[in-house]
Design a protein around this motif. Structure first.
Motif, PDB file in Angstrom:
ATOM      1  N   SER A 291       0.826  -1.219   0.000  1.00 33.74           N
ATOM      2  CA  SER A 291       0.000   0.000   0.000  1.00 33.74           C
ATOM      3  C   SER A 291       0.854   1.261   0.000  1.00 33.74           C
ATOM      4  CB  SER A 291      -0.954   0.004   1.211  1.00 33.74           C
ATOM      5  OG  SER A 291      -1.793  -1.138   1.207  1.00 33.74           O
ATOM      6  N   LEU A 292       1.947   1.231  -0.783  1.00 32.70           N
ATOM      7  CA  LEU A 292       2.760   2.426  -0.926  1.00 32.70           C
ATOM      8  C   LEU A 292       2.275   3.234  -2.123  1.00 32.70           C
ATOM      9  CD1 LEU A 292       6.378   1.060  -0.276  1.00 32.70           C
ATOM     10  CD2 LEU A 292       4.797   2.090   1.363  1.00 32.70           C
ATOM     11  N   PRO A 293       2.123   4.550  -1.990  1.00 32.39           N
ATOM     12  CA  PRO A 293       1.609   5.376  -3.093  1.00 32.39           C
ATOM     13  C   PRO A 293       2.700   5.696  -4.111  1.00 32.39           C
ATOM     14  CG  PRO A 293       2.016   6.736  -1.183  1.00 32.39           C
ATOM     15  CD  PRO A 293       2.311   5.339  -0.760  1.00 32.39           C
ATOM     16  N   THR A 294       3.228   4.659  -4.782  1.00 30.95           N
ATOM     17  CA  THR A 294       4.255   4.868  -5.779  1.00 30.95           C
ATOM     18  C   THR A 294       4.237   3.713  -6.765  1.00 30.95           C
ATOM     19  OG1 THR A 294       6.622   5.126  -6.137  1.00 30.95           O
ATOM     20  CG2 THR A 294       5.971   3.693  -4.339  1.00 30.95           C
ATOM     21  N   ASN A 295       4.729   3.974  -7.960  1.00 28.51           N
ATOM     22  CA  ASN A 295       4.908   2.947  -8.983  1.00 28.51           C
ATOM     23  C   ASN A 295       6.383   2.666  -9.243  1.00 28.51           C
ATOM     24  OD1 ASN A 295       2.128   2.639  -9.434  1.00 28.51           O
ATOM     25  ND2 ASN A 295       2.109   4.413 -10.833  1.00 28.51           N
ATOM     26  N   GLY A 296       7.263   3.287  -8.491  1.00 29.96           N
ATOM     27  CA  GLY A 296       8.686   3.102  -8.688  1.00 29.96           C
ATOM     28  C   GLY A 296       9.241   1.983  -7.846  1.00 29.96           C
ATOM     29  N   CYS A 297      10.540   2.102  -7.554  1.00 26.02           N
ATOM     30  CA  CYS A 297      11.249   1.091  -6.770  1.00 26.02           C
ATOM     31  C   CYS A 297      11.824   1.770  -5.534  1.00 26.02           C
ATOM     32  CB  CYS A 297      12.369   0.438  -7.576  1.00 26.02           C
ATOM     33  SG  CYS A 297      11.802  -0.430  -9.053  1.00 26.02           S
ATOM     34  N   PRO A 298      11.060   1.877  -4.465  1.00 22.24           N
ATOM     35  CA  PRO A 298      11.527   2.600  -3.275  1.00 22.24           C
ATOM     36  C   PRO A 298      12.668   1.859  -2.578  1.00 22.24           C
ATOM     37  CG  PRO A 298       9.466   1.499  -2.818  1.00 22.24           C
ATOM     38  CD  PRO A 298       9.712   1.316  -4.286  1.00 22.24           C
ATOM     39  N   VAL A 299      13.359   2.591  -1.708  1.00 25.95           N
ATOM     40  CA  VAL A 299      14.445   2.037  -0.912  1.00 25.95           C
ATOM     41  C   VAL A 299      14.124   2.285   0.552  1.00 25.95           C
ATOM     42  CG1 VAL A 299      16.176   2.352  -2.713  1.00 25.95           C
ATOM     43  CG2 VAL A 299      15.782   4.171  -1.037  1.00 25.95           C
ATOM     44  N   VAL A 300      14.825   1.539   1.420  1.00 17.10           N
ATOM     45  CA  VAL A 300      14.648   1.658   2.862  1.00 17.10           C
ATOM     46  C   VAL A 300      15.932   2.226   3.444  1.00 17.10           C
ATOM     47  CG1 VAL A 300      14.249   0.421   5.004  1.00 17.10           C
ATOM     48  CG2 VAL A 300      13.013  -0.245   2.953  1.00 17.10           C
ATOM     49  N   ARG A 308      24.328   4.924   9.035  1.00 21.89           N
ATOM     50  CA  ARG A 308      23.235   4.911   8.074  1.00 21.89           C
ATOM     51  C   ARG A 308      23.460   3.814   7.059  1.00 21.89           C
ATOM     52  NH1 ARG A 308      22.448   9.530   3.599  1.00 21.89           N
ATOM     53  NH2 ARG A 308      24.075   8.237   2.687  1.00 21.89           N
ATOM     54  N   ALA A 309      22.380   3.177   6.631  1.00 27.83           N
ATOM     55  CA  ALA A 309      22.421   2.153   5.598  1.00 27.83           C
ATOM     56  C   ALA A 309      21.203   2.321   4.709  1.00 27.83           C
ATOM     57  CB  ALA A 309      22.447   0.752   6.206  1.00 27.83           C
ATOM     58  N   VAL A 310      21.402   2.066   3.418  1.00 26.71           N
ATOM     59  CA  VAL A 310      20.328   2.178   2.425  1.00 26.71           C
ATOM     60  C   VAL A 310      20.213   0.835   1.721  1.00 26.71           C
ATOM     61  CG1 VAL A 310      19.485   3.397   0.394  1.00 26.71           C
ATOM     62  CG2 VAL A 310      20.782   4.627   2.134  1.00 26.71           C
ATOM     63  N   SER A 311      19.000   0.348   1.589  1.00 29.08           N
ATOM     64  CA  SER A 311      18.760  -0.952   0.974  1.00 29.08           C
ATOM     65  C   SER A 311      18.829  -0.851  -0.546  1.00 29.08           C
ATOM     66  CB  SER A 311      17.403  -1.492   1.403  1.00 29.08           C
ATOM     67  OG  SER A 311      16.371  -0.729   0.804  1.00 29.08           O
ATOM     68  N   LYS A 312      18.731  -2.001  -1.173  1.00 33.87           N
ATOM     69  CA  LYS A 312      18.621  -2.058  -2.620  1.00 33.87           C
ATOM     70  C   LYS A 312      17.218  -1.611  -3.034  1.00 33.87           C
ATOM     71  CE  LYS A 312      19.467  -6.393  -2.477  1.00 33.87           C
ATOM     72  NZ  LYS A 312      19.695  -7.812  -2.847  1.00 33.87           N
ATOM     73  N   PRO A 349      10.977   8.131 -11.394  1.00 40.07           N
ATOM     74  CA  PRO A 349      10.852   6.665 -11.314  1.00 40.07           C
ATOM     75  C   PRO A 349      11.855   5.932 -12.182  1.00 40.07           C
ATOM     76  CG  PRO A 349       8.711   7.717 -11.621  1.00 40.07           C
ATOM     77  CD  PRO A 349       9.729   8.776 -11.846  1.00 40.07           C
ATOM     78  N   GLU A 350      12.357   6.563 -13.248  1.00 37.17           N
ATOM     79  CA  GLU A 350      13.298   5.883 -14.129  1.00 37.17           C
ATOM     80  C   GLU A 350      14.709   5.862 -13.553  1.00 37.17           C
ATOM     81  OE1 GLU A 350      13.093   7.747 -17.870  1.00 37.17           O
ATOM     82  OE2 GLU A 350      11.004   7.163 -18.282  1.00 37.17           O
ATOM     83  N   ALA A 351      14.969   6.633 -12.520  1.00 35.75           N
ATOM     84  CA  ALA A 351      16.307   6.720 -11.929  1.00 35.75           C
ATOM     85  C   ALA A 351      16.291   6.194 -10.507  1.00 35.75           C
ATOM     86  CB  ALA A 351      16.822   8.151 -11.965  1.00 35.75           C
ATOM     87  N   ALA A 352      15.805   4.987 -10.353  1.00 34.67           N
ATOM     88  CA  ALA A 352      15.765   4.368  -9.020  1.00 34.67           C
ATOM     89  C   ALA A 352      17.101   3.720  -8.731  1.00 34.67           C
ATOM     90  CB  ALA A 352      14.641   3.347  -8.957  1.00 34.67           C
ATOM     91  N   ASP A 353      17.975   4.442  -8.073  1.00 32.14           N
ATOM     92  CA  ASP A 353      19.330   3.988  -7.787  1.00 32.14           C
ATOM     93  C   ASP A 353      19.624   4.248  -6.318  1.00 32.14           C
ATOM     94  OD1 ASP A 353      21.908   3.196  -7.764  1.00 32.14           O
ATOM     95  OD2 ASP A 353      22.657   4.712  -9.163  1.00 32.14           O
ATOM     96  N   PRO A 354      20.007   3.232  -5.546  1.00 33.31           N
ATOM     97  CA  PRO A 354      20.262   3.480  -4.124  1.00 33.31           C
ATOM     98  C   PRO A 354      21.441   4.400  -3.881  1.00 33.31           C
ATOM     99  CG  PRO A 354      20.925   1.262  -4.724  1.00 33.31           C
ATOM    100  CD  PRO A 354      20.187   1.812  -5.893  1.00 33.31           C
ATOM    101  N   SER A 355      22.366   4.502  -4.826  1.00 42.22           N
ATOM    102  CA  SER A 355      23.495   5.404  -4.644  1.00 42.22           C
ATOM    103  C   SER A 355      23.118   6.867  -4.843  1.00 42.22           C
ATOM    104  CB  SER A 355      24.619   5.024  -5.622  1.00 42.22           C
ATOM    105  OG  SER A 355      24.165   5.151  -6.956  1.00 42.22           O
TER     106      SER A 355
END
Length: 1001
Positions: A291-300, A308-312, A349-355
């Motif tokens: 139930s996230l309001p997005t169509n992209g690829c979110p990170v945690v 700090r740590a960021v997921s894939k 949404p096209e630039a879903a990059d954890p870096s």
């Protein structure tokens, strides 16, 4: 379809059996028993060297408490071929079918086992050749039984009046019930008598039941104890049998630790981590979101006390999935207060990059945890179940995030694959275990050739053999009538799985170079394996000329003998620091005597090398075929690993090697080599059983600038014995290397060449792992590049010899002091001891043994109190080495220094060579003078010596030897006032004898 594991025993032949039929021969057959399944071979009539070549299959069912994992084989003489009235026992063999000795199909080798006695006073001799291995076979699917019509009234009456044999496998048959096998007379055709019963095996005098006919193979019904399913067959004697029962399911394979994919069967054991310190981590496992309001690829994003740590990026399915675990170091329970977990989505949404920076993302929601409320979990507790948490703030008002968080240690099963704060999340920094490939010595014997068409009669031919990067050539030999003969062995190193081909090239030597006459390729999978020195059959191979017509009928042929020698140990380490001496063939392995446990705790005060701003340290430990690598701790001069590993020990006189390295960076494309920090060696024989040795060892490195201490490493080591003490002590009486090294020893130069090839193969194999073990790491751990010339090592070895001779020099000095009466009391006591030993010569050896015992017991007080021996800079002469000698030691081969420096070093080497030359000449001169005593090179000197020998012989015949010994002893210990200052006549006479030194140009 289910897979059933079968034990396969190939009974090949036997040699030198005893005659048992009263006519100087025997008619042997073999009975093999495994888990109560008994099978037999055919009878070979009147042959003391029988050949069977029969294959027997056995089910590897569940473990049995009666039979154990032992294959028992008995050889009998068939009483039907001779005047004997019983099946005489010719010998027995018991083979332990353990996981360390059992090999899969394709790796079997013919092994000759000596026949053992069944009784104490039995007379047994000979060997039997067997091939023992296992194979996984696919069992056929179950077929339902056909539906039959109900029996008629007549059949019902017959079934009432006639008994029906039971086919229930659970109930054993009555003791007195006769066993009838086969379903007719036609099925009773074969060779040999029926199998002897268990009572007959205990008492060979009893008669066997009368023979119906020879049988090629029979099974004994011992399934009631072995767990296998019997097959009941009823003879056709007029009894109406009932419909067939439904087929029983196949026997499941026994659950033994037989590994088919690794070099060694290593059971997976949960480590107790009792040698290292527990390191507490906060684990966060992020599973998925909804139930996230997005169509992209979110990170945690996870934040704990400044870390700090960021997921894939999430995988988009019906939900947003991560399934990633994070581990944050926790030094103390009060070090953290709040744990923040937040979900972010990219504005693009096209630039879903954890870096990508989080400032460019949209905040979707987050959760906060109080770290004091996080539960503590220690194995063997089950993993904590993740649960849904409602996200707060941001745009996800109804969004949920599934995660689990707990406090654990490095013993947690999620720790190896988790993102860790001390490794900065680098994928290549994880702890891994590597296994060396199984290495074989490949022996190629080039015998001779024929059908060679040459222009002249005295052409020189040689054979070139190539296996990968290994290229060897035979000596060129002349060919007379087109049949050159070599009879030369070429040795290679091959690694499993065998993917390469052995290429042979027949060359003709010419003035302008070599001319290729023909080539052939041999697949390594077709080459026979052997474990002893038995002869392998020769084969003729046709060589095709690549430059001639393929239809040419006249092609040269070369006779070759190819085999894999599994009786050798392939040396990839130096012999004095070897960690394993087992042969390649698993069938020859002996059981382990114990286990060594290593705890790699951490390092302190590591120096930054080569101008690097940080140090990324990791440790490598190597013992036997097993390599372990700790995780890489990023940018920390005091890394803490606290990892624990175990190895099986097969020989106590082996060495465990631990090395520390500095990784250049976390990039997978980094091509610069990892830097050496230092190395530690621990000899297993110096460890007491059950004692934990926890010590800090200095990491020493010899650089072109001199000896440098790179830091300290803290280790914990323990040896645990798994066999009785007598078995451990018995290892000291066994040869260090396998038997083949003594039967067919390898030349010293050949050993060095094969060792270099083994190191290259091993480095190439381990570099293909993930993360890879780099070539420079493998070479440093194996000391592959430490055998160059060094003036420092020459002087160090010289001083080692001086230290050894120092004890002899002290004894000689004491004798001289006694002889010169410096201590009259001691000299008088020596006179008394001399008289006692001469008059009672039986006390000489006991006195010497007791004296050595007293010395050893006295030195026990002064034994070394150091925890474990380590590299000694004083013995290595590394503290007082000259800069020029250091530069020479680190110079390459060939040298890249200026000619003036090379000239100075060459002159120094010539000076050293002159001293060595003089010492060797003096030793040769003394030996030649001893020979000149009886070779009449000096007729007068030899005449004097021979005449004195005759006089001494006459005196010793007439005078008792005790009187002569006492007189010589007193003369030698006479007071200095009775001596002449000039050398003795015997020394003068010996120095005047001639030698060969005056005949050297």
């Amino acid at each position: 379809m289910a897979t059933v594991r079968k034990l396969i025993v190939e009974v090949v032949d036997a040699r030198n059996l005893l005659p048992k039929d009263g006519h100087g021969t025997s008619s042997p057959y073999v009975i093999v028993d495994f888990y109560g399944q008994r099978k037999r071979t055919k009878t070979v009539i009147r042959d003391l060297n029988p050949v069977w070549n029969e294959t027997l299959h056995f089910n590897m069912g569940g473990p049995s408490n009666i039979f154990g994992d032992t294959l028992e084989l008995d050889v009998f003489h068939d009483k039907n071929y001779g005047p004997t009235r019983r099946h005489n026992h010719l010998g027995r063999v018991r083979v332990s079918c353990t996981s360390t000795q059992l090999v899969k199909k394709g790796e079997e080798a013919l092994i000759y086992y000596p026949l053992e006695k069944k009784y104490l006073l039995s007379w047994i001799q000979g060997d039997i050749g067997l091939k023992i291995y296992y194979s996984d076979e696919v069992s056929p699917p179950e077929i339902p039984p056909p539906v039959e019509s109900p029996p008629t009234q007549e059949k019902k009456e017959e079934q009432v009046h006639e008994p029906i044999p039971s086919v229930d496998s659970a109930d054993p048959p009555p003791e007195n019930a006769p066993e009838v096998e086969g379903d007719g007379v036609d099925n009773q055709v074969g060779e040999g008598p029926p199998l002897p019963s268990e009572d007959e095996k205990k008492d060979p005098v009893e008669e066997l039941p009368p023979e119906v006919g020879p049988q090629p193979e029979m099974e004994m019904k011992a399934s009631e104890v072995s767990g296998t399913i019997p097959e009941v067959k009823v003879a056709d004697i007029g009894i109406k049998t009932p419909p067939p029962m439904p087929p029983m399911p196949p026997t499941p394979a026994i659950s033994r630790s037989v590994s088919t994919a690794s070099f060694e069967s290593i059971p997976i054991e949960r480590s107790t981590f009792d040698l290292v310190e527990k390191m507490h981590y906060i684990f966060i496992r992020v599973v998925k979101a909804r139930s996230l309001p997005t169509n992209g690829c979110p990170v945690v994003k996870i934040v704990v006390s400044g870390n700090r740590a960021v997921s894939k990026p999430a995988r988009k399915t019906n939900l947003f999935e991560w399934d990633q675990t994070f581990a944050f170091g926790r030094d103390s329970p009060d070090s953290f207060s709040i744990l923040e977990v937040s979900v972010w989505d990219s504005l693009n949404p096209e630039a879903a990059d954890p870096s990508e920076g989080l400032s460019m993302r949209e905040f979707l929601g987050g959760i906060c945890f109080d770290t004091t409320e996080i539960p503590l979990r220690d194995p063997p507790d089950s993993p904590l179940a993740p649960q849904w948490y409602r996200l707060e703030g941001g745009g996800a008002h109804l969004g949920d995030l599934m995660l689990a968080t707990w406090v654990g240690t490095q013993a947690d099963e999620s720790f190896p694959d988790a993102w860790k704060t001390d490794t900065a999340g680098n994928v290549n920094s994880r702890a891994k275990v590597y296994l060396s490939p199984k290495l074989w010595y490949l022996r190629a014997t080039i015998i001779d050739a024929k059908d060679i068409l040459s222009g002249s009669k005295d052409c020189m031919f040689q054979v070139k053999a190539q296996l990968g990067f290994q290229i060897l050539r035979t000596k060129p030999v002349p060919s007379r009538n087109g049949t050159p003969t070599w009879n030369e062995d070429l040795m290679f190193v091959a690694a499993e799985p065998f993917a390469d081909q052995l290429i042979f090239t027949l060359e003709q030597r010419a003035r302008k170079g070599s001319i290729v006459v023909g080539t052939t390729r041999v697949s390594l999978t077709m080459i026979e394996r052997r474990v002893d020195d038995r002869n392998v059959m020769e084969k003729w191979f046709t060589f095709d000329d690549p430059n001639s017509d393929q239809n040419n009928l006249y092609k040269p042929r070369v006779q070759l003998r190819l085999c894999f020698d599994g009786g050798y140990h392939v040396m990839e380490e130096a012999a004095q620091v070897c960690s394993d001496y087992r042969p390649t063939a698993r069938q020859l392995w002996k059981p382990a005597v114990g286990m060594v446990e290593l705890g790699i705790i951490g390092c302190r005060n590591l120096l930054k090398m080569n101008g690097k701003g940080s140090i990324n340290a990791y440790s490598i430990a190597k013992y036997g075929p097993k390599w372990v690598r700790t995780r890489t701790v990023s940018d920390n001069s005091d890394p803490k690993w606290n990892e624990q590993y175990t190895w099986k020990v097969y020989d106590l006189c082996t060495v465990l090697t631990i090395g520390v390295f500095d990784s250049w960076g976390n990039s997978e494309t980094e091509t610069r080599p990892d830097l050496r920090v230092g190395k530690v060696r621990i000899r297993v024989s110096t460890l007491k059983t059950g004692r934990v040795y926890r010590s800090t060892y200095p990491l020493l490195s010899l650089t072109p600038m001199g000896l440098k201490k790179m830091g300290d490493i803290e280790l914990a080591v323990r040896f645990v014995r798994s066999t009785p003490t007598l078995d451990v002590l018995h290892v000291y009486s066994q040869p260090l290397l396998p038997l083949m090294h003594h039967i067919k020893p390898l030349a010293l130069g050949q050993q060095e060449m094969l060792r270099g090839a083994s190191v290259k193969i091993l480095a190439a194999h381990l570099s293909r792992s993930e993360p890879p073990l780099r070539q420079e790491v493998v070479c440093y751990m194996l000391d592959a590049d430490s055998h160059t010339f060094s003036m420092r090592k020459v002087r160090a070895n010289w001083y080692r010899i001086i230290n050894l001779v120092a004890g002899v020099i002290d004894v000689a000095k004491w004798v001289e002091d006694t002889r010169t009466w410096k201590n009259p009391t001691s000299t008088i006591l020596v006179h008394a001891l001399l008289v006692m030993l001469v008059w009672f010569p039986d006390l000489i050896i006991p006195t010497l043994a007791f004296y050595v015992f007293v010395i050893g017991a006295w030195n026990y007080r002064f034994r070394s109190r150091d925890p474990l021996p380590h590299f000694d800079p004083k013995i290595s002469l590394a503290e007082s080495i000259d800069c020029d000698e250091l530069d020479e030691e680190f110079d390459t081969l060939p040298s890249n220094r200026p000619p003036e420096i090379v000239r100075v070093r060459y002159d120094k080497l010539r000076t050293l060579g002159t001293r060595v030359q003089t010492v060797l000449g003096d030793l040769a001169t003394q030996g030649e003078r001893v020979q000149a005593l009886v070779t009449w090179q000096d007729p007068r000197g030899t005449g004097i010596f021979v005449g004195l020998c005759f006089v001494v012989a006459i005196i010793l015949y007439l005078v008792p030897s005790k009187m002569v010994s006492v007189a010589l002893g007193f003369y030698y210990l006479r007071h200095p006032m009775f001596r002449d200052r000039a050398p003795s006549p015997a020394i003068n006479f010996f120095r005047r004898l001639p030698s060969q030194s005056d005949r050297i140009l």
